[in-house]
Design a protein around this motif. Structure first.
Motif, PDB file in Angstrom:
ATOM      1  N   THR A 245       5.412  10.898  -7.416  1.00 54.76           N
ATOM      2  CA  THR A 245       6.274   9.717  -7.561  1.00 54.76           C
ATOM      3  C   THR A 245       6.933   9.628  -8.931  1.00 54.76           C
ATOM      4  O   THR A 245       7.534   8.610  -9.251  1.00 54.76           O
ATOM      5  CB  THR A 245       5.481   8.434  -7.252  1.00 54.76           C
ATOM      6  N   ALA A 275       0.886   9.250  -4.437  1.00 53.90           N
ATOM      7  CA  ALA A 275       1.675   8.369  -5.293  1.00 53.90           C
ATOM      8  C   ALA A 275       1.110   8.428  -6.707  1.00 53.90           C
ATOM      9  O   ALA A 275       1.833   8.333  -7.691  1.00 53.90           O
ATOM     10  CB  ALA A 275       1.659   6.947  -4.748  1.00 53.90           C
ATOM     11  N   ILE A 281       4.885   3.924  -9.293  1.00 51.86           N
ATOM     12  CA  ILE A 281       5.013   3.417  -7.932  1.00 51.86           C
ATOM     13  C   ILE A 281       5.972   2.224  -7.908  1.00 51.86           C
ATOM     14  O   ILE A 281       5.791   1.253  -8.638  1.00 51.86           O
ATOM     15  CB  ILE A 281       3.632   3.006  -7.379  1.00 51.86           C
ATOM     16  N   LEU A 286       8.140   3.583  -2.122  1.00 54.55           N
ATOM     17  CA  LEU A 286       7.245   3.363  -0.980  1.00 54.55           C
ATOM     18  C   LEU A 286       8.036   3.192   0.308  1.00 54.55           C
ATOM     19  O   LEU A 286       7.604   3.645   1.377  1.00 54.55           O
ATOM     20  CB  LEU A 286       6.369   2.141  -1.238  1.00 54.55           C
ATOM     21  N   LYS A 290       7.517   5.363   3.700  1.00 56.73           N
ATOM     22  CA  LYS A 290       7.290   4.718   4.993  1.00 56.73           C
ATOM     23  C   LYS A 290       8.335   5.159   6.010  1.00 56.73           C
ATOM     24  O   LYS A 290       8.018   5.437   7.181  1.00 56.73           O
ATOM     25  CB  LYS A 290       7.328   3.199   4.817  1.00 56.73           C
ATOM     26  N   VAL A 297      -1.205   7.543   1.367  1.00 58.83           N
ATOM     27  CA  VAL A 297      -0.774   7.609  -0.027  1.00 58.83           C
ATOM     28  C   VAL A 297      -2.006   7.471  -0.918  1.00 58.83           C
ATOM     29  O   VAL A 297      -3.025   6.898  -0.517  1.00 58.83           O
ATOM     30  CB  VAL A 297       0.261   6.523  -0.382  1.00 58.83           C
ATOM     31  N   VAL A 328       1.445  -1.378  -2.341  1.00 61.14           N
ATOM     32  CA  VAL A 328       1.179  -0.383  -1.303  1.00 61.14           C
ATOM     33  C   VAL A 328       0.694  -1.054  -0.023  1.00 61.14           C
ATOM     34  O   VAL A 328       1.121  -0.698   1.089  1.00 61.14           O
ATOM     35  CB  VAL A 328       0.155   0.652  -1.810  1.00 61.14           C
ATOM     36  N   TYR A 331       3.140  -2.298   2.570  1.00 57.39           N
ATOM     37  CA  TYR A 331       3.844  -1.360   3.447  1.00 57.39           C
ATOM     38  C   TYR A 331       2.961  -0.848   4.584  1.00 57.39           C
ATOM     39  O   TYR A 331       3.425  -0.069   5.428  1.00 57.39           O
ATOM     40  CB  TYR A 331       4.400  -0.192   2.619  1.00 57.39           C
TER      41      TYR A 331
END
Length: 505
Positions: A245, A275, A281, A286, A290, A297, A328, A331
């Motif tokens: 990331t 990640a 992040i 994210l 997704k 992750v 996170v 999501y």
């Protein structure tokens, strides 16, 4: 320690054993002279039927002797392995005889402890369990083999049985032309004190990232064409690093799009992206993960203690890790992993307990508990940073296992590294159904891993055997972008391996 050999020249296994039993000693070869201390004499005598090894050992004023006999049978290669085992086993038995003679001060001076994994020195201590189960042995027989053949204590043998059984399940799900895919992103925001990986700090090497991504996409597309021609089926995908990331959302989207367009992922239900560092992040990244169907992750704080984070060179706080986990969770990825390291500079057993408790509180479904490995080139060694002793690391691990079990986690893969604090292990824990099969496959060496990116290690596995070959991409990002022919050569070697060893029915 001076090593004197008679009737054999098994230097490699003895040096590995020396590292396991006497961590501060380096091998010196020659004839032991009268009056010398700190030496071992290993003598092997072979017949057609067996190999008998005797060991004489002296260390810090203590003396010991041992004898071990191993049957010899099969091919020359198999007999060589049996002899090697006999030499290592005899050295280990002599150490066990010697250990009670040493004073506490003598043990401390040499940092000697009873090895937690018996005479095992390898990276994959549960692999014998997986193979025993594949050969039709019962779980109890597989565990007993570890205890009697390698002198592994009951607690570690039971742990290996758990993870080795998962490896057995993983092998049963694979067909002969199934492979795993790995993409490496060798960039990080900063370099951690414990790290020796070939990775670039983005703040210093920003200009390398865009050409690296372009070269990586080209390699992925070529790899996809090779896989289709050879009817190879991806079963898991893993993007690691470095810190993936550190890429922008657009760069991440481009890499994952190339993957989807290049490979048939219909039989690949597991897509993992590290990640990694909480300070990389963002919601935008994210959302990209997704959108591409990523199923797992990792948010890897390594510790939730701010003073430890500062000591290892992390530029984020524990509070930022909590914020990243909150983002996170929004999501709804099926699985979220968090990594911790036992034995970091400035950490204590109490601090490690707080870190583990916080990871559980934050809702991680996978937690990997690493033991610090003292890697050459890391700042811990080059700057002489103070780290917890073996007893403190033991206390950390002693807290981790029962705490995770009470929270509904079970161990599903493990591995060891050289120069690990206390010679312990790294263990991945998950709740039921949360196994990361890529981790199991690579640690149990169950199938081939086709790797992309700088420093990539492509592993070619002949199914159902211990026959493994490897090819490596160039290490450094700049060199990687300038030598695309090397990656094409490696992919050609991958195709040739399957044509030779895994022909289609």
């Amino acid at each position: 320690m001076k090593l004197e050999f008679h009737g054999h020249d098994e230097r490699y296994i003895v040096e590995q054993s020396l590292m396991n039993l006497f961590p501060l000693e380096k091998p010196v070869y020659g004839t032991v002279e009268p009056g010398e201390d700190d030496w071992c004499r290993l003598t092997a005598a072979e017949t057609a039927a067996d190999c008998r090894v005797t060991a004489e050992l002296r260390y810090q004023g203590g003396t010991a002797a041992a004898e071990f006999t191993s049957p010899l049978s099969g091919t020359d290669f198999e007999r060589e392995g049996q002899r090697r085992h006999a030499v290592a086993a005899c050295f280990y038995l002599a150490f066990l005889e010697l250990y009670p003679q040493l004073s506490e001060a003598g043990r401390a001076a040499g940092k000697l402890t009873l090895p937690p994994w018996g005479m095992l020195t390898g990276v994959r201590p549960d692999k014998p369990v997986t193979w025993a189960l594949m050969e039709g042995k019962t779980p109890e027989e597989a565990k007993s083999y570890l205890k009697t053949h390698y002198f592994v204590p009951e607690e570690r043998a039971a742990l290996a049985l758990e993870t080795g059984t998962v490896g057995y399940r993983a092998r049963k799900r694979l067909e002969t032309r199934d492979i795993d895919l790995y993409v490496g992103i060798p960039f990080c925001p900063t370099r951690c004190a414990y790290c020796s990986f070939v990775s670039q700090s983005v703040e210093r090497s920003f200009s390398l990232v865009e050409p690296y991504v372009k070269a990586l996409i080209a390699e992925i597309r070529a790899g996809g064409e090779m896989a289709r021609k050879n009817r190879l089926r991806p079963r898991t995908f893993y993007m690691g690093g470095g810190t993936p990331t550190t890429l922008t959302a657009d760069q991440m989207d481009a890499v994952l799009t190339a993957l989807e367009e290049s490979f048939d992922l219909s039989a690949c239900p597991e897509l993992t992206v590290e990640a990694g560092r909480p300070d990389t992040i963002t919601a935008e990244k994210l959302a990209v993960l997704k959108c591409h169907g990523v199923t797992r992750v990792s948010v890897n704080p390594q510790t939730m203690e701010d003073r430890v984070l500062a000591a290892i060179g992390r530029r984020h706080t524990a509070a930022e890790t909590e914020q990243a986990m909150e983002l996170v969770r929004a999501y709804h990825f099926p699985h979220v992993n968090m990594d911790l390291i036992a034995g970091l500079p400035e950490d204590t057993p109490e601090g490690f307990r707080r870190s583990l408790d916080k990871c559980l509180e934050l809702g991680a479904s996978n937690i990997t508990v690493h033991t610090l490995a003292l890697k050459k080139g890391s700042r811990i060694l080059t700057e002489g940073l103070s780290i917890p002793d073996g007893a403190a690391v033991q206390a950390m691990l002693d807290y981790a296992a029962p705490t995770l079990r009470r929270a509904g986690f079970a161990p599903y893969y493990l591995y060891r590294q050289k120069y690990m604090s206390g010679s312990f292990e790294n263990v991945g824990w998950c709740r039921p159904g949360g196994e990361c099969w890529y981790n199991v496959d690579i640690m149990s060496e169950l199938c081939s891993i086709l790797s992309f990116g700088a420093g990539g290690s492509t592993k070619m596995v002949e199914p159902g055997t211990n026959h493994i070959e490897r090819v490596f991409n160039v290490k450094y990002p700049k060199e990687y972008t300038e030598r695309p022919e090397k990656t094409l050569q490696n992919q050609a070697a991958f195709a040739e391996f399957y044509a030779k060893y895994v022909p289609e029915a």
